[in-house]
Design a protein around this motif. Structure first.
Motif, PDB file in Angstrom:
ATOM      1  N   GLN A 132       8.304  11.094  22.890  1.00  0.00           N
ATOM      2  CA  GLN A 132       9.457  11.709  22.237  1.00  0.00           C
ATOM      3  C   GLN A 132       9.803  13.067  22.865  1.00  0.00           C
ATOM      4  OE1 GLN A 132       8.330  11.572  18.011  1.00  0.00           O
ATOM      5  NE2 GLN A 132       9.498   9.678  17.817  1.00  0.00           N
ATOM      6  N   VAL A 133       9.679  13.137  24.182  1.00  0.00           N
ATOM      7  CA  VAL A 133      10.066  14.348  24.912  1.00  0.00           C
ATOM      8  C   VAL A 133      11.592  14.439  24.924  1.00  0.00           C
ATOM      9  CG1 VAL A 133      10.061  15.459  27.181  1.00  0.00           C
ATOM     10  CG2 VAL A 133       7.993  14.314  26.340  1.00  0.00           C
ATOM     11  N   PRO A 134      12.181  15.595  24.622  1.00  0.00           N
ATOM     12  CA  PRO A 134      13.647  15.733  24.722  1.00  0.00           C
ATOM     13  C   PRO A 134      14.096  15.452  26.152  1.00  0.00           C
ATOM     14  CG  PRO A 134      12.687  17.594  23.547  1.00  0.00           C
ATOM     15  CD  PRO A 134      11.546  16.828  24.134  1.00  0.00           C
ATOM     16  N   ARG A 135      15.114  14.618  26.312  1.00  0.00           N
ATOM     17  CA  ARG A 135      15.444  14.162  27.654  1.00  0.00           C
ATOM     18  C   ARG A 135      16.885  13.694  27.717  1.00  0.00           C
ATOM     19  NH1 ARG A 135      13.228  10.750  24.460  1.00  0.00           N
ATOM     20  NH2 ARG A 135      13.791   8.551  24.486  1.00  0.00           N
ATOM     21  N   ARG A 136      17.426  13.712  28.927  1.00  0.00           N
ATOM     22  CA  ARG A 136      18.721  13.123  29.241  1.00  0.00           C
ATOM     23  C   ARG A 136      18.639  12.469  30.614  1.00  0.00           C
ATOM     24  NH1 ARG A 136      24.346  16.001  28.024  1.00  0.00           N
ATOM     25  NH2 ARG A 136      24.928  13.947  28.817  1.00  0.00           N
ATOM     26  N   LEU A 137      19.612  11.606  30.904  1.00  0.00           N
ATOM     27  CA  LEU A 137      19.565  10.812  32.123  1.00  0.00           C
ATOM     28  C   LEU A 137      20.947  10.680  32.735  1.00  0.00           C
ATOM     29  CD1 LEU A 137      17.995   8.781  34.001  1.00  0.00           C
ATOM     30  CD2 LEU A 137      18.605   7.000  32.356  1.00  0.00           C
ATOM     31  N   TRP A 138      21.000  10.859  34.062  1.00  0.00           N
ATOM     32  CA  TRP A 138      22.190  10.530  34.849  1.00  0.00           C
ATOM     33  C   TRP A 138      21.798   9.436  35.843  1.00  0.00           C
ATOM     34  CZ3 TRP A 138      26.773  13.464  37.012  1.00  0.00           C
ATOM     35  CH2 TRP A 138      27.419  14.205  36.016  1.00  0.00           C
ATOM     36  N   LEU A 139      22.526   8.315  35.841  1.00  0.00           N
ATOM     37  CA  LEU A 139      22.350   7.250  36.827  1.00  0.00           C
ATOM     38  C   LEU A 139      23.673   7.024  37.541  1.00  0.00           C
ATOM     39  CD1 LEU A 139      20.246   4.512  34.956  1.00  0.00           C
ATOM     40  CD2 LEU A 139      19.450   6.227  36.589  1.00  0.00           C
ATOM     41  N   TYR A 140      23.597   6.869  38.866  1.00  0.00           N
ATOM     42  CA  TYR A 140      24.816   6.678  39.648  1.00  0.00           C
ATOM     43  C   TYR A 140      24.555   5.645  40.738  1.00  0.00           C
ATOM     44  CZ  TYR A 140      22.133  10.668  41.378  1.00  0.00           C
ATOM     45  OH  TYR A 140      21.112  11.521  41.733  1.00  0.00           O
ATOM     46  N   GLN A 141      25.627   5.129  41.330  1.00  0.00           N
ATOM     47  CA  GLN A 141      25.550   3.975  42.214  1.00  0.00           C
ATOM     48  C   GLN A 141      25.065   4.300  43.628  1.00  0.00           C
ATOM     49  OE1 GLN A 141      26.504   0.509  41.543  1.00  0.00           O
ATOM     50  NE2 GLN A 141      26.105   1.314  39.503  1.00  0.00           N
TER      51      GLN A 141
END
Length: 653
Positions: free
Chosen positions: A328-337
């Protein structure tokens, strides 16, 4: 578009992005309370400090290691840029830090920038835009030479204890727990620092951030690992298969900033301890496996990764992400092509805005709502972006897909499958990837192809597929490789060409400049083309490591074995009308090295399954005997030539 117009457009776009939240609050203080620093304007920071007049200094920080064995603790070099006005006013500032082995040897960013120094050896130019953008907004920036690189002492141990401990020591120094020295050898403290640190970096740099976070060091509030490694074993070994020979030594030698004799013992240990002769996961690799210590992570994490990254493959971020989620670590994600790229060169204005708000929240403590936004930002097709509540996509479920015998040349994927005992065999031909995936309905020695029918509705794949195979092998081991392929005409990112990004003639500026360090960078654009197929994801396994990565279990030719071959994580939407393919092969010269060739593998189709993470209630239609899939002709065979050198630098650009 002229450079001036490009800069003006970028500035206007970014200003709009940054100011869409609540209006800026006045900076006057309530009665009896000190006034807020001028760089704080409501829920965001603003550029009020002079970049040209910033304090620039170089500090040597003592580490707990003596990697070169000279009897003296190693020192890493910390090149700092920080606001002069806050120092004069006694206002402490947080620190954004990029610890890298590349500042001297290879450069950073799309334009391979290097550090430069004045006549006194003090930093004059730091690569990338971080200092140009954030220092005027009340941050300090630290560019750290890792142990054994550039101006640091010690030796680079490629992801190991010395590397991580050196970067961690900088966090400790910024919090008063480690010793620092001027270039003249005088003790110096970071009394100007709040002690709140955010580490950022692409590939090797981001890997260091992962490693330091896994120590649980206090004061490291957030990390931004971009295309980063979370397990060096998974980077240099593909489940027991050698990616390239002498890889740890190669990486050490490329970035080494010390005389060769100073680090000869470290180099010898890298070669001896990495177990190249077996491919086993051992104590050497455990030291470099940051996921093992995920329970110690205190920092929040903003992950960015290209789904078509063939340098640092997507399993690196996905397994780290899953482990962080479990904690439950605070996190965000960006995924790109794109492939191995920084989002700064994919979606520049939006990425800078995201970083700005992320650091304002975690380092300045500003309540800008960034953690209430959707957790995942994804590029689902060239230039098509969306946000979703989490990743993998909410509602994703693992769906087993049967393998069928088909017409004897091409098997089927989905539908009723094959009964147990239906066996197909293929002999290792060491095929290149184009030979493996093109013309799927044509018989080609060295592969097995399984195709779905044409999709009747879009199919969303989100997560980590895997293939479970029941096999019999006539050799003690062989390489096994698998690919998921999207067959159908579409515009796709050409990630095998410059990672899918080209550099344009125009430029845009991101922060303030000096004569020595400008904030302007060449603009970029995605490289796309309309193609009739695209490889989605790949996976590899040394068959003798089917029981464990810690030891080999040679195969007996009279026995059947069940092996599981995980593929790299992926996220894609296959349009209706396309066909999904699973292609099995053995040795894979474009990605791995192996001396175990010429094996014949028999596959019991009825006891073999593809598992796909898909959303909704999507199903794969069973393929006809001869599906109408048109693909480009195969590349000419290169016969049995020696495999190419697959060694890459994890994060030069």
């Amino acid at each position: 578009m002229t450079p001036a117009r490009s800069r003006a457009l970028a500035a206007a776009t970014l200003t709009a992005l940054l100011l869409t939240a609540a209006p800026a609050a006045p900076t006057h203080a309530a009665p009896g309370r000190p006034a807020a620093p001028p760089h704080l304007a409501g829920d965001h920071t603003v550029p009020v400090y002079s970049y040209a007049d910033a304090v620039r200094e170089s500090v040597q920080v003592e580490t707990p290691t003596d990697a070169d064995g000279d009897g003296v603790r190693d020192r890493v070099m910390v090149d700092l840029v920080r606001p002069r006005e806050t120092a004069q006013a006694g206002v402490r500032v947080p620190v954004i830090m990029d610890a890298s082995p590349y500042y001297h040897c290879c450069g950073r960013g799309n334009e391979s920038e290097r550090k430069t120094y004045d006549a006194n050896g003090v930093i004059a130019k730091a690569p990338l835009f971080y200092d140009n953008w954030f220092v005027p907004r009340g941050y300090a920036f630290a560019a750290v030479d890792l142990s054994g690189t550039a101006r640091a002492t010690g030796c680079e141990d490629v992801g190991g204890r010395a590397e991580v401990a050196g970067a961690k020591a900088v966090v400790d120094w910024l919090n008063g727990r480690a010793r620092g020295f001027t270039l003249d050898g005088e003790p110096v403290t970071a009394s100007w620092s709040t002690g709140r640190v955010g580490m950022i970096g692409k590939s090797w740099d981001g890997s260091v951030a992962n490693g330091v976070a896994a120590t649980g060091v206090r004061g490291l509030e957030t990390i931004v690992p971009i295309s980063a490694i979370s397990s060096w074993y998974d980077y240099q070994r593909y489940r027991g298969l050698l990616r390239a020979s002498d890889y740890p030594a190669y990486l050490h030698q490329v970035v080494n900033g010390r005389p060769a004799e100073a680090c000869a013992a470290v180099l010898a240990r890298l070669r001896a301890d990495s177990a190249e002769d077996t491919g086993d996961y051992n104590a050497y690799w455990a030291e470099r496996d940051y996921r093992r210590s995920v329970e110690q992570v205190r920092a929040s994490v903003l992950v960015a990764h290209g789904v078509n990254d063939l340098n640092v493959t997507t399993g690196q971020f996905a397994r780290w992400w899953d482990a962080l989620a479990d904690r439950q670590v605070p996190r965000r994600l960006w995924l790109y092509q794109a492939g191995h790229e920084d989002p700064f060169d994919v979606r520049r204005a939006e990425w800078v805005a995201t970083l700005h708000r992320w650091f304002d929240y975690w380092l300045q403590g500003l309540p800008n709502g960034v953690m209430r936004e959707p957790r995942a930002t994804l590029e689902t097709a060239p230039g098509v972006w969306t946000e979703q509540r989490d990743w993998p996509a909410p509602g994703t479920r693992n769906v087993p897909v049967a393998l069928g015998a088909g017409d004897g040349t091409t098997g089927t994927l989905g539908g009723p499958g094959a009964r147990p005992g239906v066996v197909r065999a293929y002999t290792d031909e060491s095929l290149t990837e184009p030979q493996v995936v093109t013309e799927p309905t044509t018989a080609r020695a060295g592969r097995l192809v399984f195709l779905s029918g044409a999709l009747t509705a879009p199919l969303r794949i989100s997560g980590t597929p895997s293939v479970r195979l029941r096999i019999r092998v006539d050799r003690p081991t062989t390489a096994l490789s698998a690919r998921l392929v999207d067959y159908g005409t579409a515009e796709r990112i050409q990630y095998r060409s410059s990672e899918g990004v080209r550099t344009l003639a125009t430029e845009s500026c991101w922060g303030e400049s000096t004569v020595a360090d400008d904030a302007c960078y060449r603009d970029t654009a995605e490289i796309t083309a309309v193609t009739d197929h695209g490889v989605l994801t790949r996976g590899w396994l040394d068959a003798a490591h089917h029981r464990s990565l810690r030891f080999t279990s040679p195969l007996r030719p009279d026995r059947w074995y069940t092996v599981t071959l995980p593929l790299n994580a992926y996220d894609a939407v296959l349009p209706a009308g396309h066909v999904l393919g699973l292609v099995l092969a053995q040795s894979d010269p474009g990605f791995t090295e192996t001396d175990d060739r010429d094996a014949t593998v028999s596959v019991d189709l009825g006891r073999s399954t593809l598992t796909m993470p898909v959303t909704g209630r999507a199903t794969l239609p069973s393929a006809p005997v001869a599906p109408d899939v048109v693909t480009a002709p195969a590349a000419p065979s290169d016969g049995r030539a020696a495999p190419p050198d697959n060694r890459q630098l994890p994060g030069r650009s």
